[in-house]
Design a protein around this motif. Structure first.
Motif, PDB file in Angstrom:
ATOM      1  N   GLU A   1      47.448  89.351  64.464  1.00 29.30           N
ATOM      2  CA  GLU A   1      46.724  89.058  63.228  1.00 29.30           C
ATOM      3  C   GLU A   1      47.176  89.877  62.037  1.00 29.30           C
ATOM      4  OE1 GLU A   1      45.429  90.258  66.050  1.00 29.30           O
ATOM      5  OE2 GLU A   1      43.848  91.720  65.682  1.00 29.30           O
TER       6      GLU A   1
ATOM      7  N   HIS B   1      30.120  92.742  37.120  1.00 27.20           N
ATOM      8  CA  HIS B   1      29.532  92.143  38.319  1.00 27.20           C
ATOM      9  C   HIS B   1      29.350  90.637  38.178  1.00 27.20           C
ATOM     10  CE1 HIS B   1      29.035  96.078  40.015  1.00 27.20           C
ATOM     11  NE2 HIS B   1      28.540  96.478  38.874  1.00 27.20           N
TER      12      HIS B   1
ATOM     13  N   THR C   1      46.191  97.020  51.974  1.00 28.23           N
ATOM     14  CA  THR C   1      46.408  95.609  51.707  1.00 28.23           C
ATOM     15  C   THR C   1      45.520  95.167  50.543  1.00 28.23           C
ATOM     16  OG1 THR C   1      47.030  95.157  53.991  1.00 28.23           O
ATOM     17  CG2 THR C   1      46.205  93.296  52.718  1.00 28.23           C
ATOM     18  N   GLN C   2      44.310  95.698  50.517  1.00 28.57           N
ATOM     19  CA  GLN C   2      43.393  95.386  49.427  1.00 28.57           C
ATOM     20  C   GLN C   2      43.938  95.889  48.090  1.00 28.57           C
ATOM     21  OE1 GLN C   2      39.401  97.460  49.070  1.00 28.57           O
ATOM     22  NE2 GLN C   2      38.823  95.505  49.962  1.00 28.57           N
TER      23      GLN C   2
ATOM     24  N   THR D   1      49.469  89.403  56.570  1.00 27.23           N
ATOM     25  CA  THR D   1      48.918  88.105  56.972  1.00 27.23           C
ATOM     26  C   THR D   1      48.747  87.154  55.780  1.00 27.23           C
ATOM     27  OG1 THR D   1      47.686  89.395  58.626  1.00 27.23           O
ATOM     28  CG2 THR D   1      47.158  87.084  58.508  1.00 27.23           C
TER      29      THR D   1
ATOM     30  N   LYS E   1      36.252  93.544  41.433  1.00 28.54           N
ATOM     31  CA  LYS E   1      35.083  92.845  41.983  1.00 28.54           C
ATOM     32  C   LYS E   1      35.459  91.430  42.414  1.00 28.54           C
ATOM     33  CE  LYS E   1      30.422  92.375  42.423  1.00 28.54           C
ATOM     34  NZ  LYS E   1      29.337  93.317  42.699  1.00 28.54           N
ATOM     35  N   ASN E   2      36.235  90.762  41.593  1.00 24.09           N
ATOM     36  CA  ASN E   2      36.677  89.403  41.915  1.00 24.09           C
ATOM     37  C   ASN E   2      37.456  89.364  43.213  1.00 24.09           C
ATOM     38  OD1 ASN E   2      39.239  87.359  41.437  1.00 24.09           O
ATOM     39  ND2 ASN E   2      37.327  86.449  40.738  1.00 24.09           N
TER      40      ASN E   2
ATOM     41  N   THR F   1      36.888  91.245  45.726  1.00 23.24           N
ATOM     42  CA  THR F   1      35.948  91.745  46.758  1.00 23.24           C
ATOM     43  C   THR F   1      36.192  93.209  47.115  1.00 23.24           C
ATOM     44  OG1 THR F   1      37.083  91.313  48.878  1.00 23.24           O
ATOM     45  CG2 THR F   1      36.069  89.425  47.807  1.00 23.24           C
TER      46      THR F   1
ATOM     47  N   THR G   1      33.737  95.826  55.102  1.00 20.38           N
ATOM     48  CA  THR G   1      33.277  96.948  54.289  1.00 20.38           C
ATOM     49  C   THR G   1      32.120  96.654  53.346  1.00 20.38           C
ATOM     50  OG1 THR G   1      35.594  97.595  54.262  1.00 20.38           O
ATOM     51  CG2 THR G   1      34.107  98.844  52.869  1.00 20.38           C
TER      52      THR G   1
ATOM     53  N   THR H   1      30.069  91.418  49.258  1.00 19.39           N
ATOM     54  CA  THR H   1      30.861  90.382  48.607  1.00 19.39           C
ATOM     55  C   THR H   1      32.057  90.040  49.477  1.00 19.39           C
ATOM     56  OG1 THR H   1      30.139  91.064  46.404  1.00 19.39           O
ATOM     57  CG2 THR H   1      32.224  89.869  46.539  1.00 19.39           C
ATOM     58  N   GLN H   2      32.635  91.066  50.088  1.00 15.95           N
ATOM     59  CA  GLN H   2      33.765  90.854  50.984  1.00 15.95           C
ATOM     60  C   GLN H   2      33.358  90.006  52.189  1.00 15.95           C
ATOM     61  OE1 GLN H   2      35.506  94.248  53.386  1.00 15.95           O
ATOM     62  NE2 GLN H   2      36.960  94.086  51.703  1.00 15.95           N
TER      63      GLN H   2
ATOM     64  N   ALA I   1      32.795  86.333  50.900  1.00 22.49           N
ATOM     65  CA  ALA I   1      34.026  85.604  50.588  1.00 22.49           C
ATOM     66  C   ALA I   1      34.820  85.311  51.856  1.00 22.49           C
ATOM     67  CB  ALA I   1      34.877  86.402  49.593  1.00 22.49           C
TER      68      ALA I   1
ATOM     69  N   SER J   1      35.140  81.350  52.936  1.00 28.70           N
ATOM     70  CA  SER J   1      36.476  80.751  52.869  1.00 28.70           C
ATOM     71  C   SER J   1      37.034  80.450  54.254  1.00 28.70           C
ATOM     72  CB  SER J   1      37.439  81.651  52.086  1.00 28.70           C
ATOM     73  OG  SER J   1      37.591  82.903  52.730  1.00 28.70           O
TER      74      SER J   1
ATOM     75  N   ILE K   1      26.121  85.167  45.635  1.00 30.83           N
ATOM     76  CA  ILE K   1      27.460  84.580  45.482  1.00 30.83           C
ATOM     77  C   ILE K   1      27.591  83.799  44.178  1.00 30.83           C
ATOM     78  CG2 ILE K   1      28.011  84.434  47.942  1.00 30.83           C
ATOM     79  CD1 ILE K   1      27.328  81.420  47.795  1.00 30.83           C
TER      80      ILE K   1
ATOM     81  N   GLU L   1      29.004  88.068  41.924  1.00 29.94           N
ATOM     82  CA  GLU L   1      30.241  88.373  42.652  1.00 29.94           C
ATOM     83  C   GLU L   1      31.492  88.099  41.809  1.00 29.94           C
ATOM     84  OE1 GLU L   1      29.975  86.942  46.739  1.00 29.94           O
ATOM     85  OE2 GLU L   1      28.235  88.223  47.082  1.00 29.94           O
TER      86      GLU L   1
ATOM     87  N   ALA M   1      34.101  85.728  43.026  1.00 26.51           N
ATOM     88  CA  ALA M   1      34.878  86.025  44.239  1.00 26.51           C
ATOM     89  C   ALA M   1      34.961  84.823  45.184  1.00 26.51           C
ATOM     90  CB  ALA M   1      34.283  87.228  44.971  1.00 26.51           C
TER      91      ALA M   1
ATOM     92  N   LYS N   1      42.094  89.784  57.879  1.00 28.49           N
ATOM     93  CA  LYS N   1      43.269  90.465  57.321  1.00 28.49           C
ATOM     94  C   LYS N   1      43.773  89.731  56.085  1.00 28.49           C
ATOM     95  CE  LYS N   1      46.904  93.389  57.784  1.00 28.49           C
ATOM     96  NZ  LYS N   1      47.085  94.721  58.364  1.00 28.49           N
TER      97      LYS N   1
ATOM     98  N   LYS O   1      42.147  88.115  54.005  1.00 23.95           N
ATOM     99  CA  LYS O   1      41.223  88.341  52.889  1.00 23.95           C
ATOM    100  C   LYS O   1      41.097  89.839  52.581  1.00 23.95           C
ATOM    101  CE  LYS O   1      40.463  84.198  51.726  1.00 23.95           C
ATOM    102  NZ  LYS O   1      41.889  83.969  52.061  1.00 23.95           N
ATOM    103  N   THR O   2      42.054  90.618  53.027  1.00 26.69           N
ATOM    104  CA  THR O   2      42.195  92.061  52.742  1.00 26.69           C
ATOM    105  C   THR O   2      41.010  92.886  53.236  1.00 26.69           C
ATOM    106  OG1 THR O   2      41.127  92.339  50.564  1.00 26.69           O
ATOM    107  CG2 THR O   2      43.334  91.371  50.563  1.00 26.69           C
TER     108      THR O   2
ATOM    109  N   MET P   1      40.465  93.901  56.512  1.00 24.01           N
ATOM    110  CA  MET P   1      40.622  94.624  57.770  1.00 24.01           C
ATOM    111  C   MET P   1      40.948  96.094  57.500  1.00 24.01           C
ATOM    112  SD  MET P   1      42.817  93.745  61.158  1.00 24.01           S
ATOM    113  CE  MET P   1      41.730  92.380  61.552  1.00 24.01           C
TER     114      MET P   1
END
Lengths: 342, 342, 342, 342
Positions: A128, B129, C63-64, C93, C226-227, C229, D60, D63-64, D67, D71, D88, D92, D95, D226, D228-229, D231
């Motif tokens: 992954e 936000h 990665t973020q 990924t 924020k966008n 996440t 974490t 919002t993360q 999203a 998605s 949402i 957000e 996001a 991962k 979606k950043t 992980m």
């Protein structure tokens, strides 16, 4: 400028297709591809495919078809495997990535992918932390004019199925590709999950026919077309053109015509001692000339500079449905004279 | 079915535009909108706009124009403000969101936004936000047939500029909108940052002309068009159509024709005592009938059911460049007879 | 298992940083990184950078940080140029592509890019049918443990500026990278447009500090965080950690410690005749052993299999801020014994 | 400032959770959430859920989590239905739209959605020219402090299943929500397809536990995290915290504590004649004061201004796991005195 061999989309539209449009100009048709012409076009294509069990959708352009199909098939973390020369990798200005997906490439061979390329890509992508390969993209004919044989496609598709990958054929130049290979149109239903039948590069104003063979990929495709901005209000403009193209084998004859003239050019050039970059059996050929010849030729004809080859230059001649034998004969004469003078 | 009043894209193409295509059918043109017809079309539009200082690009459809323009203008965290009836909010299957942007809506009034709506939206969105409002989207004419006056557009654009917002006009029905308002085509350069001149709904096979007035929005737009899959190989197919539409005021005459027939219909219906959902001066009108009448009418004519209104039904009649006075007279006669019978 | 040399994020957190968190456990702090600890952490970093003119933002992971920075900088049709070994290309990924952007790669040399690589990429990408290269991504240290010298970075950044490209340094292992090169922390403000200071891989629970030097890239970055996440409600958890890390040069000492132990390992291994895949001066080293040795070693220690090298296997040992000299001595002893037995 | 009632994420971490982190500070753990603490945390949660058949993943932030989940579930042309007050939709910064999906909203009632809202949304969205509603998003407790009863959730989920919609519960304040409603934690497996167990707002440094009940949504979720950043390399930092939170019912006790103090505040305020904007049984309450009182109160306490209510102002007090009875008593005393003075 005497003539343009730059590409196969320099001329508006095959006269028969233009006539079909004119014939429908007094009609009222319902929108969004739900009209009778579109319906009939689909029926005609299905007959040629010997398949009732496929979904067909018409969109406007090749990049649009590619982005729409690929983003429909893949999940967010999935990538498409393509040959490094593939149109989606090189010439779509990031349109596939704009839908969120990596284009992972393999060098392949002569613009084509083989099962070994797929297996190698899968070997590298195993957890992954890397994209999951979800789809294999190829084109028939390829960007450099080569074609897959039936056997090659069969092996490739078998490899895809064994590894839970979808196979998608970009048919921007499918007519020429079919005319140059042993692949029959009606075999394609067993050789891929989805493909598109190119129209823009073979005598239509514009238009590509996406054909979905795999049942899993069929649901909600019209939603996806609209979401990807590819749904035309006047869908019947595409339907009318495909309807005509698939009558009288017009679609297939145009590709044969292109290939015949391209073959005429390449064989004549060989007789004149002009080397070719590759053995292309389709409507794109790549002769290699000195820089001086290229310069002089470019005052007479329009064509694309392809790449430098050891102090010489490979150029591309493309024949289209509209190219005439006379234009080709004149080109050969001019080349002959230029070579003589040098 | 006698006639379809369902929409303004049921007929292929204005005969003059079809002729222009036929006239070009023997030509070779270079691709991607770099041809002489496209160049000439742009020049003709600029002359009508009294502006040399704008960039013009042709794409295939309205949703495509909207998604391409909006995603070009906005940064990832920015949203577009639209009236809640706006096409981008309701009828584009999430195509704007697919490019990553929120469509934030205000109810507005009769399909239109006013400075107070903008200020209210800005008041709500004040920190990181929430999305940052970056762009205001309106249409002329609107989804429900209303139009902005020059004064209204002037006030809206002033409000946008004071608040660092771009203003974008969706002109899917610009021809009809102009014919119904005091806004002149050549005023538009001072009333928005970018707009598109609708072609599909006014007599072209398909095609919309994006006009960028604001210098900040001009660079790299062709890259963005390709990235959003909207660049046609045969760009000249659009160029030829717009070239013809902007000769002899054809583009503007088609809208006037539509509006005249719509006005004929609405005034005749009023005389027959049929109430209208709104006072639309453009080519869409919304008469209210009993369910019985609607049912009977639907066996004779094709049209759209709009909404229920207190046990009755509002329907939509749309006139097009191709609609004839005779068809309208016949419709009125049939309505008259149906009302008599009830 | 005696010890893990698998990576530099196997241990929770440096004790001093954990103490700092405990010290703040009775406080109330405002959210979203607007607290006093975050403010102080930024001030401390700016002092070390000898720069008041930069914006600093803390996010949770590498990665973020990469996806947030890259998608903030690029326009939709733009791509990031990275070495083919780059983390964004191989191990995220498709996270960059998920924000809509192509990762275009160059092979480079030993995990690094040079001006010639940039110029070659630009030469290939010259029109709107291909992505526009907008940004160059590198890492210090690289994925394979190498580092850029000051001179190399200077040349690279000069090349970027001449060609209107932004330069971004991924500093996931910046502490180790700095300790191994002649690049001083305070030079970085003149060597790139934006970078991130890695925390996760150097003794923090998690956290990366994005530093924006280029004024053009500063506005609205908090909206973008924020966008994407990446904005933490308890931003002060990151602020407290960075505040402590940038006191007493702790951040820099941890990298020095790592490198010293890695150097001890590599020099001892060389003395034992063990070949290394590359000359890495940082905290990752790549010894090559026979398959038998690797198998036996793997019963005692945890590490990563890197790649096959002519019938042998290169493995990766990573030292961390928490690795002890004793563990390294023991590892060398065990290797010595294993080699003797074979 | 005496005390902040601004939110429930002003204090670092519950002391027991901080202890758990300290206890693990000498360990080496493998990365990416594959460690023993994460495994144990999942096991403990499953036991509390009375379910072995669910997949759990820690990320974490809220919002993360939203999203990433949304998605993962939706296809490109699908939208999520949310109450218009939903996090949402409002807070957000786009996001969700950044992942390509429309947030379609219904006003609902007191921050909650009902089956009638779903049916109305479905009635409007019936063809491919509009987004397809694919998922319903709700939160427990809601943004305005209300909670769903078991019966309400049951009806909502039944409606979703009948209409092929997924139901997702945002549990940012799940602990408080559970303590205030008749919904038991172990019922949730039968009341939705996926949810997240909020940690950031209930005594963790940060962390949310996504629980996937529906088998269809389980495959490849780690790839999606991962992509979606989301992980974390040091996944065990989250695992350790959840492991401790789900021992001794700590997770549930913290919410009870919050609610008790909030109830103390609201009942005391009522006794003082202070009106409340709504009847919130959870840890957010919304008293209404005159502007003068609000101004004076704001010099003593930190809180959020919610909205104007007929010349007065509703403010928000939030109690957290760390709020003390003493602080609440002092607040009430101060309010009493301020009211007396006026």
């Amino acid at each position: 400028m005497k003539y343009s061999f730059r590409n196969d989309y320099s001329e508006l539209c095959h006269p028969e297709i233009l006539s079909a449009l004119m014939n429908a100009s007094k009609e009222q048709n319902i929108g969004y591809g739900l009209d009778k012409h579109t319906e009939n076009a689909k029926q005609l294509i299905k007959e040629k495919l010997h398949s009732d069990n496929c979904d067909i959708h018409f969109v406007t352009g090749g990049t649009q078809a590619n982005a729409t199909v690929i983003s429909h098939i893949l999940r967010p973390y999935e990538a498409v495997l393509a040959p490094s020369t593939g149109h989606i990798n090189v010439h779509e200005t990031g349109a596939i990535e704009a839908t969120g997906h990596k284009v992972y490439t393999s060098v392949g061979h002569e613009g084509k992918l083989y099962p070994a390329d797929i297996l190698q890509a899968l070997k590298i992508h195993q957890d992954e932390h890397m994209v999951k390969i979800g789809l294999v993209y190829i084109s028939q004919s390829t960007e450099i004019g080569t074609v897959y044989s039936t056997e090659e496609l069969r092996a490739l598709y078998a490899c895809c199925k064994e590894n839970n990958l979808y196979l998608y054929i970009d048919g921007a130049r499918l007519s020429s590709g079919l005319a140059a290979s042993d692949v029959q149109f009606n075999m394609l239903k067993d050789l891929c999950d989805v493909m598109y039948i190119g129209g823009t590069k073979i005598g239509m104003l514009s238009g590509e026919g996406i054909v979905i063979f795999n049942d899993h990929l069929k649901p909600y495709f019209r939603y996806h077309i609209k979401n990807k901005t590819a749904m035309l209000a006047k869908g019947y403009v595409l339907g009318i053109q495909f309807e005509r193209a698939f009558q009288d084998d017009l679609y297939f004859k145009m590709g044969q015509h292109e290939n015949e003239l391209a073959y005429f050019l390449s064989s004549q050039l060989k007789q004149l001692g002009v080397p070719l970059l590759s053995e292309s059996p389709t409507n794109q050929i790549f002769p290699i000339f000195s820089k001086e010849i290229v310069e002089k030729l470019s005052t007479l004809y329009d064509f694309e500079i392809w790449e430098e080859v050891e102090n010489k230059i490979a150029i591309r001649f493309v024949t289209s449905w509209a190219t005439t034998k006379d234009a080709c004969i004149e080109l050969i004469e001019d080349v002959k004279n230029l070579l003589k003078d040098n």
